[in-house]
Design a protein around this motif. Structure first.
Motif, PDB file in Angstrom:
ATOM      1  N   UNK A 174       0.829  -1.203   0.000  1.00 54.80           N
ATOM      2  CA  UNK A 174       0.000   0.000   0.000  1.00 54.80           C
ATOM      3  C   UNK A 174       0.864   1.254   0.000  1.00 54.80           C
ATOM      4  N   UNK A 175       1.935   1.249   0.796  1.00 54.58           N
ATOM      5  CA  UNK A 175       2.830   2.416   0.837  1.00 54.58           C
ATOM      6  C   UNK A 175       3.538   2.591  -0.500  1.00 54.58           C
ATOM      7  N   UNK A 176       3.951   1.492  -1.106  1.00 56.34           N
ATOM      8  CA  UNK A 176       4.571   1.570  -2.433  1.00 56.34           C
ATOM      9  C   UNK A 176       3.587   2.166  -3.436  1.00 56.34           C
ATOM     10  N   UNK A 177       2.324   1.740  -3.347  1.00 61.74           N
ATOM     11  CA  UNK A 177       1.325   2.246  -4.284  1.00 61.74           C
ATOM     12  C   UNK A 177       1.057   3.737  -4.095  1.00 61.74           C
ATOM     13  N   UNK A 178       1.086   4.198  -2.860  1.00 64.19           N
ATOM     14  CA  UNK A 178       0.937   5.638  -2.627  1.00 64.19           C
ATOM     15  C   UNK A 178       2.053   6.392  -3.342  1.00 64.19           C
ATOM     16  N   UNK A 179       3.274   5.874  -3.249  1.00 67.81           N
ATOM     17  CA  UNK A 179       4.412   6.511  -3.906  1.00 67.81           C
ATOM     18  C   UNK A 179       4.288   6.449  -5.427  1.00 67.81           C
ATOM     19  N   UNK A 180       3.818   5.334  -5.953  1.00 64.14           N
ATOM     20  CA  UNK A 180       3.661   5.200  -7.404  1.00 64.14           C
ATOM     21  C   UNK A 180       2.652   6.212  -7.943  1.00 64.14           C
ATOM     22  N   UNK A 181       1.541   6.402  -7.225  1.00 63.79           N
ATOM     23  CA  UNK A 181       0.547   7.393  -7.653  1.00 63.79           C
ATOM     24  C   UNK A 181       1.115   8.805  -7.571  1.00 63.79           C
ATOM     25  N   UNK A 182       1.915   9.063  -6.549  1.00 62.43           N
ATOM     26  CA  UNK A 182       2.541  10.371  -6.440  1.00 62.43           C
ATOM     27  C   UNK A 182       3.469  10.627  -7.628  1.00 62.43           C
ATOM     28  N   UNK A 183       4.221   9.601  -8.019  1.00 62.54           N
ATOM     29  CA  UNK A 183       5.105   9.758  -9.178  1.00 62.54           C
ATOM     30  C   UNK A 183       4.311  10.026 -10.451  1.00 62.54           C
ATOM     31  N   UNK A 184       3.212   9.299 -10.632  1.00 66.05           N
ATOM     32  CA  UNK A 184       2.372   9.503 -11.817  1.00 66.05           C
ATOM     33  C   UNK A 184       1.790  10.910 -11.826  1.00 66.05           C
ATOM     34  N   UNK A 185       1.396  11.399 -10.654  1.00 61.98           N
ATOM     35  CA  UNK A 185       0.844  12.744 -10.551  1.00 61.98           C
ATOM     36  C   UNK A 185       1.888  13.795 -10.888  1.00 61.98           C
ATOM     37  N   UNK A 186       3.104  13.618 -10.394  1.00 59.95           N
ATOM     38  CA  UNK A 186       4.186  14.561 -10.685  1.00 59.95           C
ATOM     39  C   UNK A 186       4.467  14.600 -12.182  1.00 59.95           C
ATOM     40  N   UNK A 187       4.481  13.440 -12.838  1.00 55.75           N
ATOM     41  CA  UNK A 187       4.726  13.401 -14.278  1.00 55.75           C
ATOM     42  C   UNK A 187       3.598  14.075 -15.046  1.00 55.75           C
ATOM     43  N   UNK A 188       2.351  13.937 -14.575  1.00 60.06           N
ATOM     44  CA  UNK A 188       1.215  14.612 -15.191  1.00 60.06           C
ATOM     45  C   UNK A 188       1.372  16.128 -15.054  1.00 60.06           C
ATOM     46  N   UNK A 189       1.688  16.590 -13.852  1.00 62.04           N
ATOM     47  CA  UNK A 189       1.844  18.030 -13.619  1.00 62.04           C
ATOM     48  C   UNK A 189       3.019  18.599 -14.416  1.00 62.04           C
ATOM     49  N   UNK A 190       4.079  17.818 -14.513  1.00 59.64           N
ATOM     50  CA  UNK A 190       5.250  18.274 -15.278  1.00 59.64           C
ATOM     51  C   UNK A 190       4.888  18.431 -16.754  1.00 59.64           C
ATOM     52  N   UNK A 191       4.098  17.520 -17.305  1.00 56.52           N
ATOM     53  CA  UNK A 191       3.670  17.625 -18.696  1.00 56.52           C
ATOM     54  C   UNK A 191       2.885  18.903 -18.925  1.00 56.52           C
ATOM     55  N   UNK A 192       1.976  19.229 -18.007  1.00 57.98           N
ATOM     56  CA  UNK A 192       1.150  20.419 -18.176  1.00 57.98           C
ATOM     57  C   UNK A 192       1.972  21.690 -18.037  1.00 57.98           C
ATOM     58  N   UNK A 193       3.000  21.649 -17.196  1.00 60.34           N
ATOM     59  CA  UNK A 193       3.825  22.834 -16.989  1.00 60.34           C
ATOM     60  C   UNK A 193       4.874  23.029 -18.086  1.00 60.34           C
ATOM     61  N   UNK A 194       5.015  21.989 -18.907  1.00 61.13           N
ATOM     62  CA  UNK A 194       6.084  21.998 -19.903  1.00 61.13           C
ATOM     63  C   UNK A 194       5.804  22.953 -21.054  1.00 61.13           C
ATOM     64  N   UNK A 195       4.518  23.262 -21.270  1.00 64.61           N
ATOM     65  CA  UNK A 195       4.166  24.114 -22.398  1.00 64.61           C
ATOM     66  C   UNK A 195       2.775  24.698 -22.190  1.00 64.61           C
ATOM     67  N   UNK A 196       2.457  25.747 -22.963  1.00 65.61           N
ATOM     68  CA  UNK A 196       1.106  26.316 -22.942  1.00 65.61           C
ATOM     69  C   UNK A 196       0.239  25.519 -23.916  1.00 65.61           C
ATOM     70  N   UNK A 197      -0.357  24.463 -23.395  1.00 68.55           N
ATOM     71  CA  UNK A 197      -1.143  23.594 -24.264  1.00 68.55           C
ATOM     72  C   UNK A 197      -2.493  24.228 -24.600  1.00 68.55           C
ATOM     73  N   UNK A 198      -3.029  23.942 -25.776  1.00 65.83           N
ATOM     74  CA  UNK A 198      -4.393  24.375 -26.081  1.00 65.83           C
ATOM     75  C   UNK A 198      -5.380  23.594 -25.220  1.00 65.83           C
TER      76      UNK A 198
END
Length: 403
Positions: A174-198
């Motif tokens: 369960x703790x590993x899964x919490x960390x995995x979701x956090x990593x996925x969330x960070x990658x999602x946020x990084x994608x959105x911050x990477x450019x001014x998407x339409x």
């Protein structure tokens, strides 16, 4: 194995349970006390950490859980759920629909009670309070009078010694899964911050948006022991569909509700009651199709235009929740007005499909590991819950097993 017949109250400090604190008495706060509600506890006695909320610590001392406390749900279809607190999950105050018993270590190994209260004997006892399709309420005095079969202390300790490592592995996953979701969330946020998407709307990328059936189309009288499983809010607490238990309808009945049949990669939303819930049906589920209950609706993505997991991350984000809940009513039972119509209007940042696929290439291994850990935990929980009754029945002899 020989047993002493005792009661939960006799094994508890003070001999009785205490009701939790009402929600109205617990204002929201950033302080690190957590308000533990029925909805945060699964039938398997584990926490649904995605939904935990922080509360103010003022005047909450008497409701603070202490190690070796066990809390029980006392009302509705959640009656009987219980959670054993060992102090490792943080600081909790417990909600008004929960009852706490403080177990006396001089009289019992507290973890033995934890396992007993996940056993078939316990759930058979809870089942005896059923009223039709609904579990009946169980008050503190009734819980205190609940009969417990108690083996000798040495045998209690041995059972705990065998079963605890299984629980520890479940907790680690369960703790590993919490960390995995956090990593996925960070990658999602990084994608959105990477450019001014339409931006795009859900209508632009949807293959289908549809509602669950009218309430008159699925009733308790139509349930059968096996068939096509019905998804309800109970299955939508995390990012991905959870499958603790289901009600079912026949294949023929499901055929008449084909507009409400959902499949892997569909995103499921709740539009009445626990609004804001959204989860995806992943690959590798127990069933190849499901039918929605009357309080759900769904989005089937055009996967040539959008990665479903990308939209899942959007709707689980603060921005996505804000968009979804902007259509909620302000009176009566919480609900989203015209759910299917308004979902199509929601806009979201829309990276090119190639950028989404590059993101998904990084996220896919995280999600795969997350889902594999969930499957492993299901098997571990089944092993734990199979071993306990075998010890209790004498099918596995405790004294022989020690050697």
């Amino acid at each position: 194995m020989r047993f002493e017949r005792t009661t939960l109250g006799q094994l508890s400090i003070g001999g009785k349970g205490n009701y939790g604190i009402a929600a109205s008495a617990v204002p929201y706060s950033e302080n690190l006390l957590t308000y533990l509600r029925i909805t945060d506890i699964s039938d398997q006695g584990t926490l649904k950490k995605d939904s935990l909320m922080s509360v103010a610590d003022a005047n909450a001392e008497k409701y603070l859980l202490k190690p070796n406390d066990i809390v029980f749900a006392r009302t509705g279809n959640s009656t009987g759920r219980n959670y054993f607190y060992d102090g490792s999950d943080g600081n909790f105050v417990y909600a008004g629909f929960l009852i706490r018993f403080s177990l006396d270590r001089k009289k019992v190994n507290p973890r033995y009670i934890k396992y007993y209260c996940q056993s078939a004997q316990y759930w058979d006892w809870v089942q005896s309070f059923n009223t039709g399709s609904t579990r009946g309420n169980i008050n503190a005095q009734t819980y205190a009078n609940m009969e417990i079969l108690l083996p000798a202390r040495e045998q209690q300790d041995f059972l705990v010694q065998v079963l605890s490592p299984i629980d520890e592995k479940i907790r680690l996953n369960q703790k590993i899964n919490e960390n995995l979701l956090q990593q996925a969330t960070v990658l999602y946020e990084h994608l959105l911050q990477d450019s001014e998407w339409p931006t795009a709307t859900i209508l632009d990328v949807a293959e289908k948006v549809a509602m669950g059936p009218f309430g008159s189309n699925i009733k308790v009288s139509t349930f059968v022991p096996e068939g096509v499983p019905i998804i309800s809010g109970n299955h939508l607490r995390g990012y991905f569909l959870e499958e603790p238990e289901f009600n079912y309808i026949t294949e023929e009945h499901a055929g008449r509700l084909k507009n409400s049949i959902v499949l892997p990669h569909d995103l499921i939303f709740t539009h009445a009651g626990n609004i804001g819930q959204v989860a995806m049906i992943p690959d590798g589920c127990r069933y190849d199709r499901y039918v929605l209950s009357q309080r759900q609706f769904y989005l089937r993505c055009d996967e040539t235009k959008v990665v479903p997991e990308f939209l899942l991350m959007f709707f689980r984000s603060v921005a996505g929740q804000h968009e979804l809940l902007s259509y909620a009513n302000q009176t009566g039972v919480p609900s989203i007005a015209q759910p299917a119509t308004n979902l199509k209007k929601i806009s979201f940042p829309y990276p090119s499909f190639s950028e989404q696929m590059a993101w998904w290439k990084m996220v896919k291994p995280l999600i795969r590991q997350y889902l594999n850990n969930r499957i492993e935990n299901d098997y571990l929980a089944l092993l734990r819950d199979t071993l306990f009754p075998k010890f209790m029945s004498g099918e596995i002899d405790v004294d022989s097993a020690k050697f």
